[in-house]
Motif scaffolding. Structure first.
Motif, PDB file in Angstrom:
ATOM      1  N   ASN A  90       0.766  -1.217  -0.079  1.00 44.57           N
ATOM      2  CA  ASN A  90      -0.168  -0.185  -0.024  1.00 44.57           C
ATOM      3  C   ASN A  90       0.819   1.122   0.044  1.00 44.57           C
ATOM      4  OD1 ASN A  90      -2.269  -1.545  -0.113  1.00 44.57           O
ATOM      5  ND2 ASN A  90      -2.808  -1.138   2.012  1.00 44.57           N
ATOM      6  N   GLY A  91       1.797   1.406  -0.755  1.00 45.99           N
ATOM      7  CA  GLY A  91       2.869   2.455  -0.983  1.00 45.99           C
ATOM      8  C   GLY A  91       3.954   2.511   0.133  1.00 45.99           C
ATOM      9  N   ALA A  92       4.008   1.791   1.241  1.00 42.60           N
ATOM     10  CA  ALA A  92       4.810   1.977   2.324  1.00 42.60           C
ATOM     11  C   ALA A  92       5.838   0.931   2.293  1.00 42.60           C
ATOM     12  CB  ALA A  92       4.217   1.734   3.681  1.00 42.60           C
ATOM     13  N   GLU A  93       7.187   1.051   2.347  1.00 42.82           N
ATOM     14  CA  GLU A  93       8.176   0.141   2.298  1.00 42.82           C
ATOM     15  C   GLU A  93       8.187  -0.484   3.692  1.00 42.82           C
ATOM     16  OE1 GLU A  93      10.354  -2.474   1.327  1.00 42.82           O
ATOM     17  OE2 GLU A  93      11.033  -0.890  -0.235  1.00 42.82           O
ATOM     18  N   TYR A  94       8.269  -1.784   3.688  1.00 44.92           N
ATOM     19  CA  TYR A  94       8.269  -2.617   4.889  1.00 44.92           C
ATOM     20  C   TYR A  94       9.647  -3.741   5.057  1.00 44.92           C
ATOM     21  CZ  TYR A  94       3.535  -1.235   5.968  1.00 44.92           C
ATOM     22  OH  TYR A  94       2.576  -0.694   6.495  1.00 44.92           O
ATOM     23  N   GLN A  95      10.413  -3.533   3.876  1.00 53.33           N
ATOM     24  CA  GLN A  95      11.657  -4.419   4.045  1.00 53.33           C
ATOM     25  C   GLN A  95      12.645  -3.468   4.909  1.00 53.33           C
ATOM     26  OE1 GLN A  95      12.967  -7.091   3.200  1.00 53.33           O
ATOM     27  NE2 GLN A  95      14.940  -6.577   4.040  1.00 53.33           N
ATOM     28  N   GLY A  96      13.306  -4.373   5.994  1.00 48.03           N
ATOM     29  CA  GLY A  96      14.220  -3.640   6.674  1.00 48.03           C
ATOM     30  C   GLY A  96      15.294  -2.847   6.132  1.00 48.03           C
ATOM     31  N   LYS A  97      15.990  -2.021   6.542  1.00 46.74           N
ATOM     32  CA  LYS A  97      17.152  -0.952   6.294  1.00 46.74           C
ATOM     33  C   LYS A  97      18.303  -1.706   6.085  1.00 46.74           C
ATOM     34  CE  LYS A  97      14.479   2.921   7.848  1.00 46.74           C
ATOM     35  NZ  LYS A  97      14.511   4.023   8.927  1.00 46.74           N
ATOM     36  N   GLY A  98      18.701  -2.711   6.784  1.00 51.14           N
ATOM     37  CA  GLY A  98      19.818  -3.370   6.709  1.00 51.14           C
ATOM     38  C   GLY A  98      20.185  -4.540   5.812  1.00 51.14           C
ATOM     39  N   LYS A  99      19.976  -5.677   6.513  1.00 55.93           N
ATOM     40  CA  LYS A  99      19.757  -7.024   5.618  1.00 55.93           C
ATOM     41  C   LYS A  99      18.502  -7.084   4.891  1.00 55.93           C
ATOM     42  CE  LYS A  99      23.248  -9.090   8.855  1.00 55.93           C
ATOM     43  NZ  LYS A  99      23.551 -10.386   9.743  1.00 55.93           N
ATOM     44  N   ALA A 100      18.863  -8.249   3.872  1.00 52.20           N
ATOM     45  CA  ALA A 100      17.581  -8.604   3.139  1.00 52.20           C
ATOM     46  C   ALA A 100      16.778  -9.505   3.901  1.00 52.20           C
ATOM     47  CB  ALA A 100      17.887  -8.975   1.779  1.00 52.20           C
ATOM     48  N   SER A 101      15.718 -10.018   3.448  1.00 55.91           N
ATOM     49  CA  SER A 101      14.933 -11.012   3.817  1.00 55.91           C
ATOM     50  C   SER A 101      15.281 -12.371   2.961  1.00 55.91           C
ATOM     51  CB  SER A 101      13.296 -10.929   3.694  1.00 55.91           C
ATOM     52  OG  SER A 101      13.213  -9.649   4.440  1.00 55.91           O
ATOM     53  N   GLY A 102      15.250 -13.562   3.639  1.00 54.91           N
ATOM     54  CA  GLY A 102      15.578 -14.553   3.024  1.00 54.91           C
ATOM     55  C   GLY A 102      15.929 -15.874   3.850  1.00 54.91           C
ATOM     56  N   ILE A 103      16.299 -17.013   3.053  1.00 59.55           N
ATOM     57  CA  ILE A 103      16.660 -18.140   3.849  1.00 59.55           C
ATOM     58  C   ILE A 103      17.793 -17.868   5.016  1.00 59.55           C
ATOM     59  CG2 ILE A 103      17.294 -20.587   3.635  1.00 59.55           C
ATOM     60  CD1 ILE A 103      14.561 -20.279   3.347  1.00 59.55           C
ATOM     61  N   ASN A 104      17.925 -18.274   6.205  1.00 62.10           N
ATOM     62  CA  ASN A 104      18.999 -18.187   6.905  1.00 62.10           C
ATOM     63  C   ASN A 104      19.669 -16.679   6.744  1.00 62.10           C
ATOM     64  OD1 ASN A 104      18.562 -20.931   7.609  1.00 62.10           O
ATOM     65  ND2 ASN A 104      20.462 -21.483   7.262  1.00 62.10           N
ATOM     66  N   SER A 105      20.885 -16.742   6.628  1.00 59.33           N
ATOM     67  CA  SER A 105      21.533 -15.400   6.391  1.00 59.33           C
ATOM     68  C   SER A 105      21.706 -14.963   4.810  1.00 59.33           C
ATOM     69  CB  SER A 105      22.959 -15.324   7.063  1.00 59.33           C
ATOM     70  OG  SER A 105      23.002 -15.386   8.486  1.00 59.33           O
ATOM     71  N   GLY A 106      21.116 -15.640   4.187  1.00 58.89           N
ATOM     72  CA  GLY A 106      21.026 -15.725   2.628  1.00 58.89           C
ATOM     73  C   GLY A 106      21.746 -16.892   1.950  1.00 58.89           C
ATOM     74  N   LEU A 107      21.342 -16.982   0.909  1.00 59.05           N
ATOM     75  CA  LEU A 107      21.668 -18.158  -0.101  1.00 59.05           C
ATOM     76  C   LEU A 107      22.948 -18.078  -0.792  1.00 59.05           C
ATOM     77  CD1 LEU A 107      18.541 -18.984  -2.135  1.00 59.05           C
ATOM     78  CD2 LEU A 107      19.228 -20.146   0.080  1.00 59.05           C
ATOM     79  N   GLY A 108      23.531 -16.789  -0.731  1.00 63.24           N
ATOM     80  CA  GLY A 108      24.970 -16.532  -1.543  1.00 63.24           C
ATOM     81  C   GLY A 108      24.548 -16.342  -3.025  1.00 63.24           C
ATOM     82  N   THR A 109      25.523 -16.625  -3.791  1.00 63.50           N
ATOM     83  CA  THR A 109      25.408 -16.617  -5.144  1.00 63.50           C
ATOM     84  C   THR A 109      24.453 -17.691  -5.471  1.00 63.50           C
ATOM     85  OG1 THR A 109      27.527 -15.765  -5.174  1.00 63.50           O
ATOM     86  CG2 THR A 109      26.752 -16.493  -7.193  1.00 63.50           C
ATOM     87  N   SER A 110      23.736 -17.347  -6.292  1.00 64.67           N
ATOM     88  CA  SER A 110      22.614 -18.281  -6.856  1.00 64.67           C
ATOM     89  C   SER A 110      22.280 -18.336  -8.338  1.00 64.67           C
ATOM     90  CB  SER A 110      21.271 -18.298  -5.810  1.00 64.67           C
ATOM     91  OG  SER A 110      21.552 -18.227  -4.519  1.00 64.67           O
ATOM     92  N   GLN A 111      21.446 -19.188  -8.670  1.00 65.76           N
ATOM     93  CA  GLN A 111      21.164 -19.268 -10.063  1.00 65.76           C
ATOM     94  C   GLN A 111      19.425 -19.010 -10.085  1.00 65.76           C
ATOM     95  OE1 GLN A 111      23.048 -19.486 -12.935  1.00 65.76           O
ATOM     96  NE2 GLN A 111      24.636 -19.494 -11.226  1.00 65.76           N
ATOM     97  N   LEU A 112      19.033 -17.949 -10.685  1.00 70.70           N
ATOM     98  CA  LEU A 112      17.702 -17.567 -10.539  1.00 70.70           C
ATOM     99  C   LEU A 112      17.017 -17.532 -11.972  1.00 70.70           C
ATOM    100  CD1 LEU A 112      18.913 -16.129  -7.997  1.00 70.70           C
ATOM    101  CD2 LEU A 112      16.636 -14.849  -7.822  1.00 70.70           C
ATOM    102  N   SER A 113      15.504 -17.635 -11.784  1.00 68.63           N
ATOM    103  CA  SER A 113      14.948 -17.537 -13.083  1.00 68.63           C
ATOM    104  C   SER A 113      13.536 -17.194 -12.618  1.00 68.63           C
ATOM    105  CB  SER A 113      14.692 -19.164 -13.850  1.00 68.63           C
ATOM    106  OG  SER A 113      14.383 -20.035 -12.867  1.00 68.63           O
ATOM    107  N   ALA A 114      12.826 -16.621 -13.645  1.00 76.17           N
ATOM    108  CA  ALA A 114      11.580 -16.038 -13.141  1.00 76.17           C
ATOM    109  C   ALA A 114      10.630 -16.473 -14.393  1.00 76.17           C
ATOM    110  CB  ALA A 114      11.335 -14.698 -13.038  1.00 76.17           C
ATOM    111  N   GLU A 115       9.191 -16.601 -14.146  1.00 76.46           N
ATOM    112  CA  GLU A 115       8.399 -16.836 -15.256  1.00 76.46           C
ATOM    113  C   GLU A 115       6.862 -16.451 -14.617  1.00 76.46           C
ATOM    114  OE1 GLU A 115       7.969 -20.951 -16.241  1.00 76.46           O
ATOM    115  OE2 GLU A 115       8.794 -21.685 -14.538  1.00 76.46           O
TER     116      GLU A 115
END
Length: 533
Positions: free
Chosen positions: A55-80
């Motif tokens: 609804n127009g407001a940012e809710y993601q934190g200002k420091g670390k991103a959201s994800g699995i554990n502390s992040g997956l690290g370098t990954s292969q991504l695809s989207a469809e």
């Protein structure tokens, strides 16, 4: 002067309405507009969620991103985009045995997720962790129990003491898996919910009574968790395969949405490890012998999957299960009273009854209930949400007098280096002075803690250290481990007509105070003839 159409457009933008449902790809991001008020972005290099606009407001934190554990690290991504009905993003980690899926549906402010693993992930845990803006979502799960703002760590890095001597820990936000289908954090304009529907826990470990972190409120981030596997009071090996489906949903206010989330559409999305309903079976029957004052819980598990349900008036039907052979257990509360095996076949409902095999001995007295929980004992009503040293706790140790005291007078835990012993004063008639059986049930041990017992001149033999669980327990709100039960034969020569005193202490050592060897009490009973028999 703005025309009506321009005013309407600005009004829509002010509510966060962006483009229609769709996927936008840039050089470093996938951007998904759900057309339901939620727009989120995924980093194309590592699969992290880097923006959560609702609804127009940012809710993601200002420091670390959201994800699995502390992040997956370098990954292969695809989207469809699939049939204009779903957007699917796949992130396969290069150096971790993890593949993460994000799914969006039109007009739905929800990120549907699943996590596929083929091995353990350091440091011995697997969790979804959303790092959100605390100023927009200040209220954590169970209120302030995980709010560490203004407080100082005093045990490890996760347990805090506040100026008013109350204690805080992210572990205090946990609930039993069997009861935890939905939990969330909230603010004045929005709430964010983790939803674990149906068989979301089937590839996790720990069983129906496992509990783990749900949130933590810090000065900048509001952390929202779903723990799939962890090393916190770990009692069984990890399972591998698909964790979920589960979801993170945004709502306009703190009203809790339904936990009955339909994820059957995953069967059309080519999700590795997903087993559709038509390839599953179930078990139904009657659970008998559990007293009506206790929950009757039925639990199925093998090394690939786990399931559970609560019986209603004795009747039960399992969730839809993967085919296979399962151990089947019945619990009175959280206390195991029966064990069997059952075969589950795809497309079939297997009939299988289970009956409590718990003995019902005559007792001179009993303190508490053998139900796998210490909640009815002293401080048992507080231990899930605060440290044993919290200012709101009652004293530890103490004296219980049979016939006068209540269960709330007997401590739910005993510690080798603080709090003192527990004493039980009881009277025996002449006909009761004979060899009797003393039984002490425990739910969790720390650093080898186990009961020491003495009556008169008799001291019970040290039963030896129980199987080690290498994790703090009672100080982080946990009470369930392997559930050892100890018995001793008390010789008649140790007893006398009239008043006797049982002293319970702790074998074991360890650090000072509440991190010394300890155990949590389920119940204590002296078996033998009732007075007058």
């Amino acid at each position: 002067m703005l025309g009506a159409s321009a005013v309407l457009a600005l009004a829509c933008l002010s509510k966060g309405a962006l483009a229609a449902f769709g996927l936008t790809t840039t050089s470093n991001r996938y951007k998904v507009d759900t057309n339901g008020g939620l727009v989120f972005e995924v980093d194309r290099a590592n699969g992290d969620i880097t923006s959560l606009v609702f609804n127009g407001a940012e809710y993601q934190g200002k420091g670390k991103a959201s994800g699995i554990n502390s992040g997956l690290g370098t990954s292969q991504l695809s989207a469809e985009t699939i049939s204009d009905q779903y957007i699917k993003i796949t992130a396969k980690a290069n150096s971790l045995p993890v593949t993460q899926y994000y799914i969006a549906k039109p007009d739905d402010p929800t990120i549907y997720m699943a996590t596929y693993i083929t091995g353990e992930v350091d440091p011995g845990e697997l969790r979804w962790l959303a790092r959100l803006r605390q100023e927009n979502l200040p209220t954590g799960v169970h209120g302030d129990v995980g709010n560490t703002i203004g407080c100082t760590a005093f045990e490890g890095k996760d347990t805090f003491r506040c100026p008013n001597q109350e204690t805080r820990c992210k572990m205090y936000t946990s609930d039993r898996f069997i009861d935890d289908q939905i939990h969330g954090v909230s603010g004045s304009n929005a709430a964010v919910w983790m939803i674990m529907p149906g068989v979301a826990y089937e590839t996790s470990s720990g069983g129906p009574f496992m509990r783990d972190i749900n949130s933590q409120t810090g000065s900048s981030d509001q952390e929202l968790y779903w723990y799939m596997n962890s090393g916190h009071v770990r009692t069984e090996a990890w399972r591998f395969g698909l964790m979920g489906p589960y979801a993170m949903r945004f709502t306009d206010k703190a009203d809790m949405p339904s936990s009955n989330l339909d994820t059957s559409f995953f069967s059309t999305l080519d999700i590795q490890g997903y087993v559709p309903d038509n390839q599953r079976g179930s078990v139904s029957g009657t659970a008998s012998g559990v007293p009506k004052d206790f929950e009757a819980v039925v639990h199925w598990y093998n090394d690939k999957a786990q399931y559970w349900t609560k019986a209603t008036n004795g009747a039960f039907k399992s969730p839809l299960m993967k085919p296979g052979t399962y151990t089947m257990k019945l619990y009175k509360g959280e206390y195991e009273v029966a064990k069997d095996t059952v075969n589950v076949t795809a497309g079939s409902d297997t009939a299988k009854n289970i009956a409590s095999a718990e003995p019902n001995p005559s007792v001179v007295w009993r303190i508490g209930n053998f139900d796998g929980q210490p909640l009815e004992l002293k401080n048992g009503d507080k231990i899930e949400r605060m440290h044993p040293s919290d200012a709101r706790m009652g004293s530890w140790g103490g004296t219980y007098t049979v016939g006068q005291s209540s269960a709330r007078d007997f401590p739910m835990a005993l510690f080798s280096k603080t709090g003192g012993n527990a004493k039980v004063n009881f009277n025996l008639a002449a006909t009761q002075v004979r060899d009797l059986t003393l039984r002490v049930g425990t739910t969790l041990s720390f650093k080898g803690g186990r009961p020491s017992v003495a009556i008169g001149s008799w001291t019970g033999e040290d039963p030896g250290a129980p199987k080690l669980i290498d994790s703090r327990g009672v100080t982080r709100g946990a009470y369930r481990g392997y559930g050892e039960v100890y018995t001793w034969t008390v010789p008649a020569s140790a007893l006398k007509t009239g008043q006797n005193t049982l002293t319970l202490g702790v074998y074991g050592s360890g650090d000072n105070d509440f991190l010394s060897a300890n155990y949590i009490v389920d119940a204590v009973e002296l078996q033998g003839p009732a007075e007058g028999n």
